[in-house]
Design a protein around this motif. Structure first.
Motif, short mmCIF file in Angstrom:
data_model
loop_
_atom_site.label_atom_id
_atom_site.label_comp_id
_atom_site.label_asym_id
_atom_site.label_seq_id
_atom_site.Cartn_x
_atom_site.Cartn_y
_atom_site.Cartn_z
N GLY A 1 6.45 -3.41 7.60
CA GLY A 1 7.08 -2.30 6.94
C GLY A 1 6.45 -1.10 6.53
N THR A 2 7.06 0.17 6.80
CA THR A 2 6.73 1.49 6.39
C THR A 2 7.93 2.25 5.87
N ASP A 3 7.74 3.21 4.84
CA ASP A 3 8.80 4.14 4.60
C ASP A 3 8.42 5.25 5.59
N ALA A 4 9.49 5.92 6.26
CA ALA A 4 9.40 6.94 7.23
C ALA A 4 10.08 8.20 6.53
N PRO A 5 9.64 8.80 5.75
CA PRO A 5 10.58 9.92 4.82
C PRO A 5 10.48 11.06 5.35
N LYS A 6 11.74 11.62 5.07
CA LYS A 6 12.11 12.95 5.74
C LYS A 6 11.16 13.91 5.40
N GLU A 7 10.42 13.97 4.54
CA GLU A 7 9.66 14.91 4.14
C GLU A 7 8.57 15.00 5.06
N MET A 8 8.29 13.94 5.60
CA MET A 8 7.30 13.70 6.95
C MET A 8 7.93 14.19 8.24
N GLY A 9 9.18 14.50 8.35
CA GLY A 9 9.69 14.68 9.55
C GLY A 9 10.56 13.64 10.38
N PHE A 10 10.92 12.64 9.36
CA PHE A 10 11.42 11.67 10.16
C PHE A 10 12.83 11.53 9.90
N ALA B 1 2.92 14.85 -1.23
CA ALA B 1 4.31 15.31 -1.98
C ALA B 1 4.41 14.27 -3.03
N GLU B 2 4.95 14.60 -4.10
CA GLU B 2 5.24 13.80 -5.28
C GLU B 2 6.54 12.87 -4.72
N THR B 3 7.52 13.53 -3.92
CA THR B 3 8.44 12.70 -3.58
C THR B 3 8.04 11.52 -2.60
N VAL B 4 7.05 11.71 -2.02
CA VAL B 4 6.20 10.49 -1.14
C VAL B 4 5.34 9.62 -1.70
N GLN C 1 0.84 -1.08 0.06
CA GLN C 1 0.20 -0.03 -0.06
C GLN C 1 1.03 1.07 0.07
N ARG C 2 0.66 2.23 -0.68
CA ARG C 2 1.44 3.39 -1.16
C ARG C 2 0.62 4.83 -0.56
N PHE C 3 1.41 5.76 -0.16
CA PHE C 3 0.92 6.91 0.35
C PHE C 3 -0.13 7.68 -0.98
N GLY C 4 0.61 7.41 -1.80
CA GLY C 4 -0.36 7.87 -3.07
C GLY C 4 -1.54 7.36 -3.35
N GLN C 5 -1.90 6.24 -2.69
CA GLN C 5 -3.20 5.49 -3.02
C GLN C 5 -4.09 6.11 -2.08
N LEU C 6 -3.93 7.02 -1.10
CA LEU C 6 -4.98 7.29 -0.15
C LEU C 6 -5.77 8.45 -0.58
#
Length: 321
Positions: free
Chosen positions: A248-257, A226-229, A211-216
């Motif tokens: 598992g999950t991505d914890a991207p820097k764009e979201m403060g991780f 964000a496009e990068t996420v 499941q991807r962030f863009g599917q939400l």
């Protein structure tokens, strides 16, 4: 943000205040934790593309939260909140300021007194915020710097990530049988890692797969992902040996991780009963550091997390009523 949730932002120049009323689609315990625990504040406090990094926090009257806001070009802005009063679960007050890395207050920028109240509305929580400045010129300077836009965006971060993360976990967990899982965080390469694990263990991902962030779906008025996420992994589950589950999950820097060795893995226990969840949580966390107390969460679970006395990260997540 859900368009049906209350959000009011007003400026009163007669008493030099900003007044905000913001409703969250979550129970009081979770919203209180999000405003008072540094691990959670670091996830949402800064408007994108900035992110927050706590240096120290002592949440009590007379204590301080010393943190930085880091920009997309690695520029660092230091801030300080000095807590005056704390009523657990009800509200707190504190004096906010810009500062340097050592905590010395920057007198070139105005300070403000924050009064924050939390109102339990059952399935939602209303947060009422009053921010008072000493002079009208100070208030006008902050508004001119874009405070309204930045604070609005920061509040939306909390909606976006937490609601998305646990909405999909609930969809993928349809029974309450006990199980133990390992929860992994990656800085953006979750899919690469899980494709590798899949090739080794020769198993299929638990439906509905990656499941991807863009599917939400984006709620009206909520900023787009964000496009990068968008293509990053929001959640994936893979059974391995003896049906142990890797999540598992991505914890991207764009979201403060900031993913580092030590905060990138948790043992997740899912007991069959609330009684067993409470026993495990209390006994395992004794002498450790509780990051989120065991409590009912808006996604339907009895949940808590902590680091035990030996430095191991745990989650307890019980779906039984």
């Amino acid at each position: 943000m859900n368009s049906h949730l209350q959000f009011d932002f007003t400026v009163n120049k007669s008493d030099n205040t900003i007044n905000v009323k913001r409703e969250f689609a979550a129970e009081l315990a979770l919203v209180w934790a999000a405003w008072t625990q540094p691990e959670l504040l670091d996830l949402w406090w800064a408007p994108k593309p900035y992110h927050t990094r706590t240096k120290s926090m002592d949440f009590r009257p007379g204590g301080r939260w010393h943190y930085s806001m880091i920009g997309p070009n690695k520029e660092v802005h230091w801030c300080m909140a000095e807590y005056h009063s704390v009523e657990p679960g009800r509200g707190f007050t504190g004096l906010d300021a810009f500062c340097d890395e050592a905590g010395n207050i920057n007198a070139a920028f105005p300070r403000s007194l924050w009064t924050i109240q939390f109102i339990d509305q059952g399935d939602s929580t209303l947060v009422e915020i009053k921010i008072k400045y000493q002079q009208l010129a100070d208030l006008e300077k902050i508004i001119e710097m874009g405070f309204r836009e930045g604070f609005t965006a920061a509040l939306q971060n909390l909606d976006q990530y937490i609601a998305a993360q646990f909405k999909l976990r609930q969809q993928m967990r349809t029974d309450t049988r006990a199980r133990v899982c390992t929860y992994l965080n990656f800085p953006g390469n979750t899919e690469e890692a899980f494709r590798f694990y899949q090739s080794v263990f020769r198993k299929e991902f638990v439906a509905p797969g990656i499941q991807r962030f863009g599917q939400l779906p984006t709620e009206p008025g909520q900023p787009p992902i964000a496009e990068t996420v968008r293509d990053m992994v929001l959640h994936v589950e893979l059974p391995i040996t003896a049906n142990h589950i890797l999540m598992g999950t991505d914890a991207p820097k764009e979201m403060g991780f900031t993913v580092t060795a030590g905060n990138n893995m948790h043992i997740s226990i899912e007991p069959e009963t609330r009684e067993e969840a409470k026993r495990l949580f209390n006994e395992l966390s004794a002498g450790g550091n509780i990051s989120m107390p065991l409590q009912d969460m808006f996604w339907g679970a009895y949940f808590g997390s902590f680091t035990d006395r030996y430095g191991i990260n745990w989650m307890v997540n019980c779906l039984a009523k």
